[in-house]
Motif scaffolding. Sequence first.
Motif, PDB file in Angstrom:
ATOM      1  N   LEU A 227      35.291 -46.077 -48.819  1.00  0.00           N
ATOM      2  CA  LEU A 227      35.278 -45.307 -47.624  1.00  0.00           C
ATOM      3  C   LEU A 227      36.678 -44.346 -48.209  1.00  0.00           C
ATOM      4  N   ALA A 228      37.805 -44.925 -48.575  1.00  0.00           N
ATOM      5  CA  ALA A 228      39.635 -44.556 -48.617  1.00  0.00           C
ATOM      6  C   ALA A 228      39.125 -42.887 -49.369  1.00  0.00           C
ATOM      7  N   THR A 229      38.157 -43.036 -50.438  1.00  0.00           N
ATOM      8  CA  THR A 229      37.911 -42.267 -50.965  1.00  0.00           C
ATOM      9  C   THR A 229      37.516 -40.840 -50.292  1.00  0.00           C
ATOM     10  N   ARG A 230      36.545 -41.291 -49.264  1.00  0.00           N
ATOM     11  CA  ARG A 230      35.963 -40.678 -48.885  1.00  0.00           C
ATOM     12  C   ARG A 230      36.378 -39.800 -48.067  1.00  0.00           C
ATOM     13  N   HIS A 231      37.619 -40.668 -47.406  1.00  0.00           N
ATOM     14  CA  HIS A 231      38.481 -40.266 -46.679  1.00  0.00           C
ATOM     15  C   HIS A 231      39.441 -39.370 -47.135  1.00  0.00           C
ATOM     16  N   ALA A 232      39.851 -39.176 -48.259  1.00  0.00           N
ATOM     17  CA  ALA A 232      41.310 -38.998 -49.246  1.00  0.00           C
ATOM     18  C   ALA A 232      40.682 -37.318 -49.575  1.00  0.00           C
ATOM     19  N   LYS A 233      38.976 -37.444 -49.508  1.00  0.00           N
ATOM     20  CA  LYS A 233      38.707 -36.153 -50.646  1.00  0.00           C
ATOM     21  C   LYS A 233      39.003 -35.368 -49.356  1.00  0.00           C
ATOM     22  N   GLU A 234      38.474 -35.547 -48.164  1.00  0.00           N
ATOM     23  CA  GLU A 234      38.372 -35.070 -46.972  1.00  0.00           C
ATOM     24  C   GLU A 234      40.125 -34.464 -46.719  1.00  0.00           C
ATOM     25  N   PHE A 235      40.713 -35.248 -46.677  1.00  0.00           N
ATOM     26  CA  PHE A 235      42.207 -35.109 -46.179  1.00  0.00           C
ATOM     27  C   PHE A 235      42.535 -33.930 -47.195  1.00  0.00           C
ATOM     28  N   VAL A 236      42.432 -33.773 -47.917  1.00  0.00           N
ATOM     29  CA  VAL A 236      43.368 -33.160 -49.440  1.00  0.00           C
ATOM     30  C   VAL A 236      42.634 -31.166 -49.320  1.00  0.00           C
ATOM     31  N   TYR A 237      41.309 -31.332 -48.936  1.00  0.00           N
ATOM     32  CA  TYR A 237      40.240 -29.899 -48.889  1.00  0.00           C
ATOM     33  C   TYR A 237      41.248 -29.719 -47.518  1.00  0.00           C
ATOM     34  N   GLN A 238      41.424 -30.204 -46.562  1.00  0.00           N
ATOM     35  CA  GLN A 238      41.936 -29.937 -45.651  1.00  0.00           C
ATOM     36  C   GLN A 238      43.124 -29.465 -45.829  1.00  0.00           C
ATOM     37  N   ALA A 239      44.489 -30.278 -46.496  1.00  0.00           N
ATOM     38  CA  ALA A 239      45.375 -30.440 -47.278  1.00  0.00           C
ATOM     39  C   ALA A 239      45.761 -28.822 -48.319  1.00  0.00           C
ATOM     40  N   ILE A 240      44.414 -28.317 -48.698  1.00  0.00           N
ATOM     41  CA  ILE A 240      44.703 -27.409 -50.053  1.00  0.00           C
ATOM     42  C   ILE A 240      44.487 -26.473 -48.987  1.00  0.00           C
ATOM     43  N   ALA A 241      43.510 -26.706 -47.929  1.00  0.00           N
ATOM     44  CA  ALA A 241      43.305 -25.341 -47.240  1.00  0.00           C
ATOM     45  C   ALA A 241      44.118 -24.658 -46.670  1.00  0.00           C
ATOM     46  N   ASN A 242      45.343 -25.368 -46.441  1.00  0.00           N
ATOM     47  CA  ASN A 242      45.960 -25.020 -45.239  1.00  0.00           C
ATOM     48  C   ASN A 242      47.745 -24.588 -45.953  1.00  0.00           C
ATOM     49  N   ALA A 243      47.642 -24.694 -47.619  1.00  0.00           N
ATOM     50  CA  ALA A 243      48.546 -24.383 -48.808  1.00  0.00           C
ATOM     51  C   ALA A 243      49.560 -23.812 -48.031  1.00  0.00           C
ATOM     52  N   ASN A 244      50.849 -23.509 -48.354  1.00  0.00           N
ATOM     53  CA  ASN A 244      51.512 -22.152 -49.077  1.00  0.00           C
ATOM     54  C   ASN A 244      52.207 -22.219 -50.631  1.00  0.00           C
ATOM     55  N   GLU A 245      53.135 -21.668 -50.598  1.00  0.00           N
ATOM     56  CA  GLU A 245      53.429 -21.180 -51.587  1.00  0.00           C
ATOM     57  C   GLU A 245      53.958 -22.050 -52.943  1.00  0.00           C
ATOM     58  N   TYR A 246      54.503 -23.567 -51.520  1.00  0.00           N
ATOM     59  CA  TYR A 246      55.098 -24.845 -52.994  1.00  0.00           C
ATOM     60  C   TYR A 246      54.042 -25.547 -53.080  1.00  0.00           C
ATOM     61  N   GLY A 247      52.662 -25.649 -51.981  1.00  0.00           N
ATOM     62  CA  GLY A 247      51.609 -27.005 -52.088  1.00  0.00           C
ATOM     63  C   GLY A 247      51.655 -26.946 -51.237  1.00  0.00           C
ATOM     64  N   VAL A 248      50.659 -28.515 -51.397  1.00  0.00           N
ATOM     65  CA  VAL A 248      49.209 -28.666 -50.242  1.00  0.00           C
ATOM     66  C   VAL A 248      50.575 -29.253 -49.108  1.00  0.00           C
ATOM     67  N   LEU A 249      49.499 -28.668 -47.648  1.00  0.00           N
ATOM     68  CA  LEU A 249      50.109 -29.108 -46.448  1.00  0.00           C
ATOM     69  C   LEU A 249      49.329 -30.392 -45.353  1.00  0.00           C
ATOM     70  N   GLN A 250      49.797 -31.555 -45.227  1.00  0.00           N
ATOM     71  CA  GLN A 250      49.400 -32.142 -43.918  1.00  0.00           C
ATOM     72  C   GLN A 250      49.436 -31.645 -42.715  1.00  0.00           C
ATOM     73  N   GLN A 251      47.974 -31.365 -42.156  1.00  0.00           N
ATOM     74  CA  GLN A 251      47.739 -31.058 -40.485  1.00  0.00           C
ATOM     75  C   GLN A 251      48.765 -32.122 -39.463  1.00  0.00           C
ATOM     76  N   ASP A 252      48.853 -31.090 -38.483  1.00  0.00           N
ATOM     77  CA  ASP A 252      48.967 -32.427 -37.353  1.00  0.00           C
ATOM     78  C   ASP A 252      47.804 -32.961 -36.836  1.00  0.00           C
ATOM     79  N   GLU A 253      47.811 -34.470 -37.022  1.00  0.00           N
ATOM     80  CA  GLU A 253      45.904 -34.834 -36.061  1.00  0.00           C
ATOM     81  C   GLU A 253      46.009 -33.774 -34.884  1.00  0.00           C
ATOM     82  N   LYS A 254      44.731 -34.055 -34.434  1.00  0.00           N
ATOM     83  CA  LYS A 254      44.382 -33.463 -33.127  1.00  0.00           C
ATOM     84  C   LYS A 254      43.569 -34.642 -32.620  1.00  0.00           C
ATOM     85  N   ASN A 255      44.169 -35.588 -31.744  1.00  0.00           N
ATOM     86  CA  ASN A 255      43.838 -35.784 -31.227  1.00  0.00           C
ATOM     87  C   ASN A 255      44.066 -36.208 -29.554  1.00  0.00           C
TER      88      ASN A 255
END
Length: 255
Positions: A227-255
């Motif tokens: 389950l941790a691997t599944r979560h990591a896969k999804e999290f990195v997908y979103q981080a790449i989707a929001n990347a800037n020119e220097y790398g992936v970005l961790q987005q604020d949690e929406k809760n």
Amino acid sequence: MKTNYMLTIAGSDVLSGGGLQADLATFHHFHLFGFLALTSIATLSNNGFEITSIDEVVFQKQLDSLKAVDFSAIKIGLLPNESIAERTLTFLKAKKEIPVILDPVLVFKENNDEEISTMREVLLSFFPYTTVITPNLKEAELLSGVNITNLTDMKKAAKILYEAGARIVVIKGGSRLDKTRAIDLFYDGEHYVDLQKPLLSMNNTGAGCTFASTLSSYIAKGESPLLATRHAKEFVYQAIANANEYGVLQQDEKN
């Protein structure tokens, strides 16, 4: 989770896309407190990235400073040489009850066969003391000896790495096997689980580090490795989707 204390043993990325910067940012995103033992410093010149190892005595002093901390998980990143790797392994042997996620970043890919062989043997010696290892395709090839061209090859490499002592193997496939999908493979000695996401065209610098530190965070919180691997896969997908020119970005949690 015993504590919210996490440790990354990793190198510094001067551009902050990967390395310890990505690890600490990920830990913070998941409301975990990140500790650090610095192994190396990456700098950028006209010749590309250059890796400078931390003095071995200084590195040992860092580990000694952290002996008494009750970590919930330890993430291992770039180990630039045999001495730093062996000191790290000695540290892990004294903390056998703590989950360890090994992301075997190899900086010797372009160097001579002797250096590759030495670091391969050193990294293999870590396997019995890890909870999960997360090599990318190139690292999985170097560690297993398998030339990976398809999912069947990934499974063969994962089995070899499992039989070498790793309890759980997660191979990060990236874009090499399929130009439309990023394929990762989970193997626990019984079950193969492939995880796929559409391939994104944005900057993916730091994706591997972020994947391993996300997986580490979820394991620290008590999730199963799969389950941790599944979560990591999804999290990195979103981080790449929001990347800037220097790398992936961790987005604020929406809760």
